[in-house]
Design a protein around this motif. Structure first.
Motif, PDB file in Angstrom:
ATOM      1  N   LEU A   1      -4.571 -30.430  16.357  1.00  0.00           N
ATOM      2  CA  LEU A   1      -4.619 -31.041  15.011  1.00  0.00           C
ATOM      3  C   LEU A   1      -4.468 -32.554  15.041  1.00  0.00           C
ATOM      4  CD1 LEU A   1      -2.531 -28.402  13.003  1.00  0.00           C
ATOM      5  CD2 LEU A   1      -4.923 -28.337  13.723  1.00  0.00           C
ATOM      6  N   ALA A   2      -4.214 -33.135  16.239  1.00  0.00           N
ATOM      7  CA  ALA A   2      -3.842 -34.553  16.321  1.00  0.00           C
ATOM      8  C   ALA A   2      -4.965 -35.510  15.965  1.00  0.00           C
ATOM      9  CB  ALA A   2      -3.337 -34.854  17.734  1.00  0.00           C
ATOM     10  N   GLY A   3      -6.199 -35.171  16.272  1.00  0.00           N
ATOM     11  CA  GLY A   3      -7.281 -36.149  16.111  1.00  0.00           C
ATOM     12  C   GLY A   3      -7.884 -36.206  14.721  1.00  0.00           C
ATOM     13  N   VAL A   4      -7.318 -35.510  13.754  1.00  0.00           N
ATOM     14  CA  VAL A   4      -7.913 -35.417  12.412  1.00  0.00           C
ATOM     15  C   VAL A   4      -7.136 -36.310  11.442  1.00  0.00           C
ATOM     16  CG1 VAL A   4      -8.415 -33.847  10.482  1.00  0.00           C
ATOM     17  CG2 VAL A   4      -8.649 -33.043  12.857  1.00  0.00           C
ATOM     18  N   ASP A   5      -7.861 -37.074  10.614  1.00  0.00           N
ATOM     19  CA  ASP A   5      -7.226 -37.832   9.540  1.00  0.00           C
ATOM     20  C   ASP A   5      -7.091 -36.887   8.334  1.00  0.00           C
ATOM     21  OD1 ASP A   5      -6.403 -39.437   7.507  1.00  0.00           O
ATOM     22  OD2 ASP A   5      -8.015 -40.916   7.709  1.00  0.00           O
TER      23      ASP A   5
ATOM     24  N   ASP B   1     -14.509 -30.000   5.651  1.00  0.00           N
ATOM     25  CA  ASP B   1     -14.294 -31.272   6.355  1.00  0.00           C
ATOM     26  C   ASP B   1     -13.771 -31.071   7.769  1.00  0.00           C
ATOM     27  OD1 ASP B   1     -14.970 -32.738   3.970  1.00  0.00           O
ATOM     28  OD2 ASP B   1     -13.072 -31.991   3.167  1.00  0.00           O
ATOM     29  N   VAL B   2     -13.317 -29.859   8.069  1.00  0.00           N
ATOM     30  CA  VAL B   2     -12.886 -29.528   9.424  1.00  0.00           C
ATOM     31  C   VAL B   2     -12.828 -28.002   9.545  1.00  0.00           C
ATOM     32  CG1 VAL B   2     -10.410 -29.626   8.847  1.00  0.00           C
ATOM     33  CG2 VAL B   2     -11.101 -29.952  11.206  1.00  0.00           C
TER      34      VAL B   2
ATOM     35  N   LEU C   1     -20.193 -27.309   8.062  1.00  0.00           N
ATOM     36  CA  LEU C   1     -19.472 -28.558   8.377  1.00  0.00           C
ATOM     37  C   LEU C   1     -20.168 -29.733   7.690  1.00  0.00           C
ATOM     38  CD1 LEU C   1     -18.755 -28.059  12.201  1.00  0.00           C
ATOM     39  CD2 LEU C   1     -17.021 -28.228  10.376  1.00  0.00           C
ATOM     40  N   ASN C   2     -19.413 -30.504   6.925  1.00  0.00           N
ATOM     41  CA  ASN C   2     -19.963 -31.704   6.318  1.00  0.00           C
ATOM     42  C   ASN C   2     -20.331 -32.710   7.415  1.00  0.00           C
ATOM     43  OD1 ASN C   2     -19.697 -30.769   3.681  1.00  0.00           O
ATOM     44  ND2 ASN C   2     -17.564 -31.452   3.533  1.00  0.00           N
ATOM     45  N   PRO C   3     -21.188 -33.711   7.115  1.00  0.00           N
ATOM     46  CA  PRO C   3     -21.594 -34.662   8.157  1.00  0.00           C
ATOM     47  C   PRO C   3     -20.382 -35.293   8.846  1.00  0.00           C
ATOM     48  CG  PRO C   3     -22.952 -34.936   6.212  1.00  0.00           C
ATOM     49  CD  PRO C   3     -21.882 -33.938   5.838  1.00  0.00           C
ATOM     50  N   GLY C   4     -20.377 -35.242  10.171  1.00  0.00           N
ATOM     51  CA  GLY C   4     -19.290 -35.832  10.960  1.00  0.00           C
ATOM     52  C   GLY C   4     -18.065 -34.955  11.102  1.00  0.00           C
ATOM     53  N   ALA C   5     -18.012 -33.832  10.385  1.00  0.00           N
ATOM     54  CA  ALA C   5     -16.822 -32.959  10.425  1.00  0.00           C
ATOM     55  C   ALA C   5     -16.786 -32.187  11.746  1.00  0.00           C
ATOM     56  CB  ALA C   5     -16.851 -31.980   9.254  1.00  0.00           C
TER      57      ALA C   5
END
Ligand SMILES: C[S@@+](CC[C@H](N)C(=O)[O-])C[C@H]1O[C@@H](n2cnc3c(N)ncnc32)[C@H](O)[C@@H]1O
Length: 189
Positions: free
Chosen positions: A41-45, A117-118, A144-148
């Motif tokens: 879970l660390a890399g998600v804003d 979003d993820v 998945l939304n773009p970039g998700a």
């Protein structure tokens, strides 16, 4: 169908019993460790996440960590194919942001029409039938939304080559503080 009998005070026992009854679906005798969950879970804003999906919550070790990080107005839609786990989660986590669906992750597109979003996966991809994981990877890519990202873990790196065929952008990190040690992947389409 009646809900299965589930002792909500003994999640470790419930987990082990479900594994022994169906090892290929559960994939592990014990839940994920805290270091593994933190690494996933660390890399998600999390301030940017409105809708998250979770695949294979089991007894909720990842689910609880997700809810602790997510915004008060966010929502988490969890797909759990095991009826005992789905019942346990619904009874033990009282959070209006969480919806537990007792269906396969293959059906994510039907239940998340607005996109997400993820996507966080604990699924045992390496040991499930190839056609099932193919359907899950394709359905997840479609929501998945773009970039998700799709973030998950595996105990063997063998599945990662197949993942790269479906998602061109795949990063992998190793987490030794888990039994068994695990490879954490982050995949984007
Ligand atoms: C290794 S356990 C993970 C449990 C928990 N998230 C953890 O990390 O400890 C894998 C979970 O995936 C679930 N599962 C397996 N195939 C599934 C599918 N097609 N759709 C949804 N859940 C599935 C199993 O029932 C089990 O709860």
């Amino acid at each position: 169908m009646d809900a299965p009998h589930v002792n909500v005070r003994r999640p470790a026992l419930l987990f082990a019993r479900q594994f022994l009854a169906n090892p290929r679906r559960i994939g592990s005798l014990i839940p994920s460790s805290r270091p593994l969950v933190s690494r996933m879970l660390a890399g998600v804003d999390w301030t940017q996440v409105e809708t998250a999906v979770e695949f294979g919550p089991g007894t909720g070790v990842v689910t609880r960590a997700l809810l602790a990080r997510m915004r008060p107005d966010a929502r988490l839609i969890a797909f759990e194919i095991n009826p005992a786990f789905a019942t346990y989660l619904a009874r033990s986590i009282a959070d209006p942001r969480l919806l537990v669906l007792p269906v396969s992750a293959e059906q994510v597109a039907e239940h998340v029409p607005g996109g997400c979003d993820v996507a966080i996966s604990s699924l045992p991809f390496s040991i499930m039938p190839r056609e099932v994981r193919g359907r899950i990877l394709a359905a997840t890519a479609s929501v998945l939304n773009p970039g998700a990202p799709l973030i998950g873990y595996q105990y063997s790196p063998a599945f990662l080559a197949e993942l790269r065929g479906a998602y061109p952008d795949v990063g992998v990190r190793f987490e030794p503080r888990n039994w068994p040690p695990a490879f954490v992947f982050t995949a984007r389409k």
